[in-house]
Design a protein around this motif. Structure first.
Motif, short mmCIF file in Angstrom:
data_model
loop_
_atom_site.label_atom_id
_atom_site.label_comp_id
_atom_site.label_asym_id
_atom_site.label_seq_id
_atom_site.Cartn_x
_atom_site.Cartn_y
_atom_site.Cartn_z
N SER A 51 0.83 -1.21 0.00
CA SER A 51 0.00 0.00 0.00
C SER A 51 0.86 1.25 0.00
O SER A 51 0.56 2.23 -0.68
CB SER A 51 -0.99 0.00 1.17
N LEU A 277 -7.31 -23.53 11.13
CA LEU A 277 -6.39 -23.66 12.26
C LEU A 277 -6.84 -24.71 13.28
O LEU A 277 -6.04 -25.15 14.11
CB LEU A 277 -6.24 -22.28 12.93
N ASP A 309 -2.55 -9.53 15.08
CA ASP A 309 -3.95 -9.21 14.77
C ASP A 309 -4.95 -10.17 15.40
O ASP A 309 -6.09 -9.77 15.64
CB ASP A 309 -4.16 -9.20 13.24
#
Ligand code: FAD
Ligand code: NAD
Length: 462
Positions: A51, A277, A309
């Motif tokens: 970005s 997971l 996160d």
């Protein structure tokens, strides 16, 4: 495949995971890291780095276009600048590849074993790793979950076709004529502004009453003004509905409207990356959608840690890295816990916003009597030479002992002041420390000294 045993297993090689593994390796802990994609995670592959590369390209193109249009206010004339977004994306991908190899090399240098594959929990000590080579069982004394996050999808706007996540927007090879950005937060504004500078007609659709609702209006006003200058339409208190035939349905208090949108970028937040997971096997305590952790990043299960996160806001790469470093030290038997005075945040809009510590309202809400002062860049010589007179630096300090509680700024290139801001807060600096430090001239950083002087009642240059 042969089962593996290790002291520390890190799942996910984003900034949280790879820093944790490198530091653990450096400290002599036998460490394995498992990553299903490329090293570097969201940040390096489809987040921070791509970005910022796109933002840089957009800024260069925008400046060239302004010079072509205005006949060169700086005495520079440019004619007919054009953008080849595919070439820019190649350049960005080259940076990402170099960093991918860099991270892989650093892990190797630290003695960490890297495995490419997807990890799935069997129990709190065991995972199964699935890769093209087959399945491999891995047992570890300690496990760190660092599996990051993925973009939130809206039911009416599922990703695919014209509906883009940030990942897809950062890989576009042509600038869309019209772009609707749903969500006027970090990602929406950073990428939305970049596409406006690249020539797209951008509309921001934000549910709250204003853009970047996490920042105070003094900080966001210059960004809102720049959006206007760029011709970006901002719709607040607005909700996006479906998209069909190049038009997006938007509901506002005043009714509904169908806005032109060749592409729609959906940036309404991110959610933890737990898919595949097998987290259900562990029944870990949660905090909303995120994993609940204590001050050592321990989950509710012994010797299972979580960083980055997956542990919630602020979802920032440098927070993930700091958590990773701390957990590595704990895994090496060192004492420690989270004792950071602040986590700086930067929004790479135009102009950039940087914050560290408490803003005036948060400081008052925390029960402090505060003094606060700002210094504007219109009174800063360096800012004038850069044609960047928008914005200010603001300091928030305790009234009684002048301890600095917060520093904020909005202006061009402000990201680079974040290091000074967090160092001052981390070191417990007072207004006098900043005011009496020689700040090199001419720099935008002088505005920091002047803000401290202003808070003490005697600014020099205003
Ligand atoms: P991630 O970086 O998401 O990494 C997690 C890794 O785990 C991934 O590589 C994933 O493939 C892997 N994984 C997941 N599940 C498994 C599994 N079961 N087995 C094996 N591997 C698995 N933050 C900033 O601080 N500054 C910025 O400028 C910034 N810009 C951003 C711009 C964009 C467009 C986006 C999307 C994010 C941006 N962020 C920024 C946020 C930043 O990217 C994240 O906060 C950061 O990447 C979180 O790091 P992490 O290690 O927790 O997880
Ligand atoms: P965000 O939380 O920054 O912004 C989401 C925005 O979408 C908010 O303003 C919210 O009010 C709005 N919204 C939510 N639902 C909506 C709806 N249905 N319609 C319209 N608007 C809606 O989230 P993000 O921009 O997706 O970024 C995710 C995370 O990534 C952030 O929390 C941030 O920590 C991280 N990030 C950081 C940086 C940086 O540090 N420079 C850059 C990009 C991303």
């Amino acid at each position: 495949m042969e089962p593996i045993e290790t002291d520390l297993l890190v799942i996910g090689a984003g900034p949280g995971g790879y820093v944790c593994a490198i530091r653990a390796g450096q400290l002599g802990v036998s460490t394995v890291i498992v990553e299903r994609n490329r090293p570097g995670g969201t940040c390096l592959n489809v987040g921070c780095i791509p970005s910022k590369a796109l933002i840089h390209v957009a800024e260069q193109f925008h400046i060239a276009r302004l010079q072509a249009r205005d006949g060169g206010a700086l005495g520079i004339s440019v004619s007919d600048p054009r953008i080849d977004l595919a070439a820019a994306v190649d350049w960005k991908d080259g940076i990402v590849s170099r960093l991918n190899s860099g991270v892989a090399g650093l892990l190797k240098k630290a003695g960490v074993k890297s495995i490419q594959g997807e990890a799935r929990f069997i129990d709190g000590k065991t995972v199964m790793i699935r890769s093209e080579m087959g399945e491999q069982r891995l047992t570890a004394r300690r496990i760190v979950i660092a599996t990051g996050s993925r973009p939130v999808e809206l039911p009416d706007l599922p990703f695919g076709g014209a509906i883009l996540s940030s990942t897809q927007a950062l890989a576009l090879t042509a600038v869309p004529r019209t772009l609707a950005v749903v969500g006027g937060g970090y990602i929406g504004l950073e990428i939305g502004m970049a596409f406006a500078k690249l020539g797209a007609k951008v509309t921001i659709v934000e549910a709250e009453a204003r853009i970047l609702p996490q920042y105070d209006t003094d900080l966001t006003k210059p960004v809102a003004e720049r959006l206007k200058e760029l011709g970006v339409r901002v719709m607040t208190g607005a909700r996006a509905g479906g998209h069909a035939k190049g038009r997006l349905n938007v509901e506002t208090g005043g009714g509904s409207e169908r806005i032109a949108a060749e592409k729609v970028l959906v940036t309404v937040g991110r959610t933890p990356g737990f898919d595949g997971l097998g987290l259900d096997e562990l029944s870990l305590a949660m905090s909303g959608p995120f994993l609940r952790i204590d001050e050592q990043c321990r989950t509710s299960m012994r010797d299972v840690f979580a960083i980055g996160d997956v542990t919630g806001e602020p979802m920032l790469a440098h927070r993930a890295m700091a958590q990773g470093e701390m957990v590595a030290a704990i895994a090496a038997g060192r004492p420690g816990g989270w004792d950071k005075a602040c986590i700086p945040a930067i929004c790479f809009t135009d102009p950039e916003i940087v914050t560290a510590g408490l803003d005036p309202e948060a400081a008052r809400a925390a029960g402090h009597a505060v003094r606060t002062a700002s210094f504007p860049f219109r009174a800063n010589g360096r800012a004038m030479t850069l044609g960047a007179e928008t914005g200010f630096v603001r300091v928030v300090a305790r009234e009684d002992n002048h301890l600095i509680l917060g520093l904020q700024a909005v202006g061009a290139g402000m990201a680079e002041l974040a290091a000074a801001f967090s160092a001052l807060i981390e070191m417990g600096a007072r207004l006098e420390d900043v005011a009496e430090t020689i700040h090199a001239h001419p720099t935008q950083g002088e505005a920091l000294q002047e803000a401290a002087l202003a808070a003490l009642g005697h600014p020099l240059h205003i």
